[in-house]
Design an enzyme around this catalytic site. Structure first.
Site, PDB file in Angstrom:
ATOM      1  N   ASP A   6      -8.647   2.555 -12.194  1.00 18.05           N
ATOM      2  CA  ASP A   6      -9.397   2.759 -10.952  1.00 18.05           C
ATOM      3  C   ASP A   6      -8.557   3.609 -10.012  1.00 18.05           C
ATOM      4  OD1 ASP A   6     -11.367   2.754  -9.159  1.00 18.05           O
ATOM      5  OD2 ASP A   6     -11.380   0.601  -8.780  1.00 18.05           O
ATOM      6  N   HIS A  16      -0.252  -4.812  -2.166  1.00 18.41           N
ATOM      7  CA  HIS A  16      -1.643  -4.369  -1.950  1.00 18.41           C
ATOM      8  C   HIS A  16      -2.638  -5.511  -1.843  1.00 18.41           C
ATOM      9  CE1 HIS A  16      -2.619  -5.314  -6.038  1.00 18.41           C
ATOM     10  NE2 HIS A  16      -3.711  -4.616  -6.072  1.00 18.41           N
ATOM     11  N   GLY A  17      -2.259  -6.713  -2.217  1.00 16.95           N
ATOM     12  CA  GLY A  17      -3.226  -7.816  -2.129  1.00 16.95           C
ATOM     13  C   GLY A  17      -2.608  -9.088  -2.654  1.00 16.95           C
ATOM     14  N   GLY A  66      -3.620 -10.882  -5.625  1.00 14.29           N
ATOM     15  CA  GLY A  66      -3.560 -11.034  -7.078  1.00 14.29           C
ATOM     16  C   GLY A  66      -4.178 -12.354  -7.502  1.00 14.29           C
ATOM     17  N   SER A 119      -7.254 -11.386   5.124  1.00 18.77           N
ATOM     18  CA  SER A 119      -6.698 -10.063   4.897  1.00 18.77           C
ATOM     19  C   SER A 119      -5.616  -9.856   5.948  1.00 18.77           C
ATOM     20  CB  SER A 119      -7.775  -8.990   5.059  1.00 18.77           C
ATOM     21  OG  SER A 119      -8.709  -9.062   4.007  1.00 18.77           O
ATOM     22  N   HIS A 136     -14.304  -5.693  -5.798  1.00 17.47           N
ATOM     23  CA  HIS A 136     -14.627  -4.746  -4.729  1.00 17.47           C
ATOM     24  C   HIS A 136     -15.607  -5.374  -3.731  1.00 17.47           C
ATOM     25  CE1 HIS A 136     -13.356  -1.397  -7.666  1.00 17.47           C
ATOM     26  NE2 HIS A 136     -12.339  -1.835  -6.961  1.00 17.47           N
TER      27      HIS A 136
END
Lengths: 143, 476
Positions: free
Chosen positions: B95, B399-400, B402, B380, B203
């Site tokens: 992606d 990035h996040g 997981g 977030s 997403h």
């Protein structure tokens, strides 16, 4: 999901994504079972009616690369035709695979499809014949 | 992960000393608990990356690192083109340029509450999402090539958004040197009807509330304060990026031996940066980055239209847009020497520090906004690139969160309806075309993102600025 002792599929764990594995009496059966396992990652297999055929062909220098190519050819067909597949007739001749995949257009309400498959990977990739003669084909797919 | 195999550098960094073919050490950023929970596969993968030709300084793993393909997800590695450095399709991922874009709304929770249900329903109706969905824009060959070269800039010129949006996107919304001719017909065909679609899986488009501010000065520069409503869009380059990843991975696997590259793992397939295949991949990957930027721009446009219906005077200005899966040519300083390196970030965010000339003027003092996505129902975070992180991670951060549980396990553990109901009781509205998708993305299937951002903050990668909580989540 057994059809007989040698012909079946299963999922295996991967932290972020999903492993798919097909067993068969022949290489073709193992590839076909693994493709069923891939559809089962997306939705409930028994909701997909094998109505419309699509021809698929691919070629690769060895059976493992051919397996990844086969799955990626299916991913492509699903993406472009907006279809899901639940039956596969496969013929493999050395480095060439010719197949017909049977399925139907995605119906969100009925299929409740959870994820698209982005691609098949080389992670945990294995295609070989076990001691008992059964074929196994597996890899992790990125969802 | 077995910590006895690691050298502890600080409370938040761990080193694997070079061994068995490693050209550089591997460094993992995590606290004690995160490193203990980290999969042993991360050890194996971050070590394998350190064996690739031309790698500079170290092979890094961010605090959210987990088992990926070849590279760990959360992996960062830079390669020198003048030292036989390579580019790896697996090091970018399928992606390409998946990322997060945040928009200001100027609204508060009180403004949203009366229209919450209708707003959620309208967003689900108007933003194409989920398996089999198609967008409203259908590109012919000329249009496709223009989009692949122009990115978000193409989208703005085509009527999707405003010129000032571009100031708040990495590379000003358009990566140069994209080569649409290197993108196969298959990849273009896969994208033809997918512009402006959200995708599926993890997403989402979320309406979030800022619930806590940690760094008030930076928050002021970013334009956020407690109680603000923010829109967050998480998606990528759709079918085009997936197809490019698939095709180049295969080409690199087959040709690696011809380039004299011994692969420790097939998934690490790569090609020299200066080779025809390496150049071809870079051109196609850059086109995919532009595709992702255009895609998020179109979704922004659709979102604006929906919001205008409910709030006619509203302006949804961009806070920022970050990409996670990329390989970018960047200037860095290594051992006091300036050089240009190809930095792979696989499931990692670029986090330029204050003063970086590539940052917009407005962020010169704060550093780059780093947008960390949660999953539905979980928080977030917004962070800022920290001074000095160039020397720690080539200016990269996590990035996040997981996953902590596989999709299969999650689907067995929850029903979609039950997850939606539980979140509704907490005031969070979930909308999706698939209840199975909701079950697989249940908040309990993800790790605690708070621990990940705390580690990134303490390690000096990025400073915590604010925490956000979802109010509405549209799942792909």
């Amino acid at each position: 999901m057994k059809t007989n002792d040698e012909c079946r599929w299963e999922h295996f764990s991967h932290e972020a994504d999903m492993g798919i594995r097909g067993y068969g009496n022949t290489l073709e059966e193992a590839f076909s079972q693994a493709a069923l396992a891939m559809t089962a990652v997306i939705c409930e297999l028994n909701t997909v009616i094998p109505l419309i055929p699509r021809k698929i062909e691919c070629e690769a220098p060895d059976p493992e690369l051919l397996f990844v190519d086969w799955l990626n050819a299916l991913v492509y067909e699903m993406a472009v035709s907006k279809m899901l597949f639940s039956r596969f007739d496969i013929k493999i001749n050395k480095s060439t695979l010719r197949a017909t995949a049977w399925g139907e257009p995605v119906d969100q309400a009925r299929h409740q499809a959870a994820v698209e498959v982005k691609g098949a990977t080389y992670t945990e990739l294995k295609v070989n014949r076990e001691h008992d003669g059964a074929w196994i084909a597996q890899c992790v797919i990125d969802v | 992960m077995d910590t006895t195999r690691l050298t502890r550098l600080t409370d938040y960094s761990w080193q694997i000393d070079p061994e068995g073919g490693m050209r550089v050490p591997a460094i993992i950023y995590a606290d004690q608990q995160l490193i203990e929970q980290m999969d042993d596969k991360v050890y194996e993968q971050v070590t394998n990356v350190a064996k690739l030709p031309g790698i500079v300084s170290a092979s890094y793993a961010m605090p959210d690192a987990h088992w990926g393909y070849g590279f760990p997800i959360g992996g960062v590695a830079a390669f020198d083109p003048n030292d036989d450095g390579i580019v790896s399709a697996g090091g970018v991922g399928f992606d390409i340029s998946c990322g997060v874009r945040d928009l200001h709304t100027g609204l508060t929770r009180a403004d949203i509450e009366p229209v919450k249900i209708n707003l959620a329903n309208s967003l689900l109706r108007d933003i194409p999402a989920g398996v089999g969905s198609t967008g409203h824009i259908h590109l012919d060959k000329t249009g496709m090539d223009a989009m692949l070269e122009g990115g978000a800039e193409w989208a703005v010129k085509s009527g999707y958004g405003m010129a000032e949006d571009l100031d708040r996107i990495e590379e000003h919304g358009r990566v140069s040197d994209a080569m649409p001719d290197e993108v196969s017909d298959h990849a273009k065909k896969r994208q033809r009807n997918e512009m402006g679609t959200l995708g599926s899986g993890n997403h989402y488009l979320e309406i979030q509330e800022v619930i806590e501010v940690y760094d008030h000065e930076t928050a002021r520069i970013f334009g956020i304060t407690t109680g603000d409503i923010i829109i967050s869009i998480h998606c990528g380059s759709r079918g085009l990026g997936h197809q490019i990843g698939t095709e180049f991975l295969k080409r690199m696997v087959i040709s690696a031996a011809n380039y004299g590259i011994k692969l420790p793992d097939r998934e690490l397939a790569c090609a020299p940066l200066t080779s025809p295949l390496g150049k071809s991949y870079l051109g196609a990957m850059r086109a995919a980055i532009n595709c992702a930027l255009a895609n998020r721009q179109i979704i922004t446009h659709i979102t604006r239209n929906v919001f205008h219906h409910f709030f006619p005077q509203i302006h949804l200005d961009l806070l920022f847009d970050v990409s996670h899966n990329t390989c970018k040519l960047e200037p860095h300083t290594v051992n006091g020497k300036k050089c240009k390196l190809y930095v792979h970030r696989k499931g990692a965010t670029r986090a330029f520090s204050p003063g970086n000339p590539d940052l917009p003027d407005v962020f010169q003092h704060s550093g780059q906004p780093v947008l960390i996505g949660g999953s539905m129902g979980t928080a977030s975070h917004i962070l800022a690139g920290n001074a000095g992180n160039d020397q720690l991670s080539f200016s990269s951060a996590c990035h996040g969160a997981g996953r902590s549980m596989s999709r299969r396990q999650a689907f067995k553990s929850w029903r979609g309806r039950q997850v939606s109901d539980e979140l509704a009781e907490r005031g969070i509205i979930i909308r999706s075309h698939t209840s199975r998708g909701i079950a697989e993305e249940a908040p309990g299937a993800y790790k605690n993102v708070d621990a990940v951002v705390d580690a990134a903050d303490h390690a000096g990668l990025a400073r915590k600025v604010a925490k956000l909580q979802p109010v509405i989540c549209i799942k792909g």
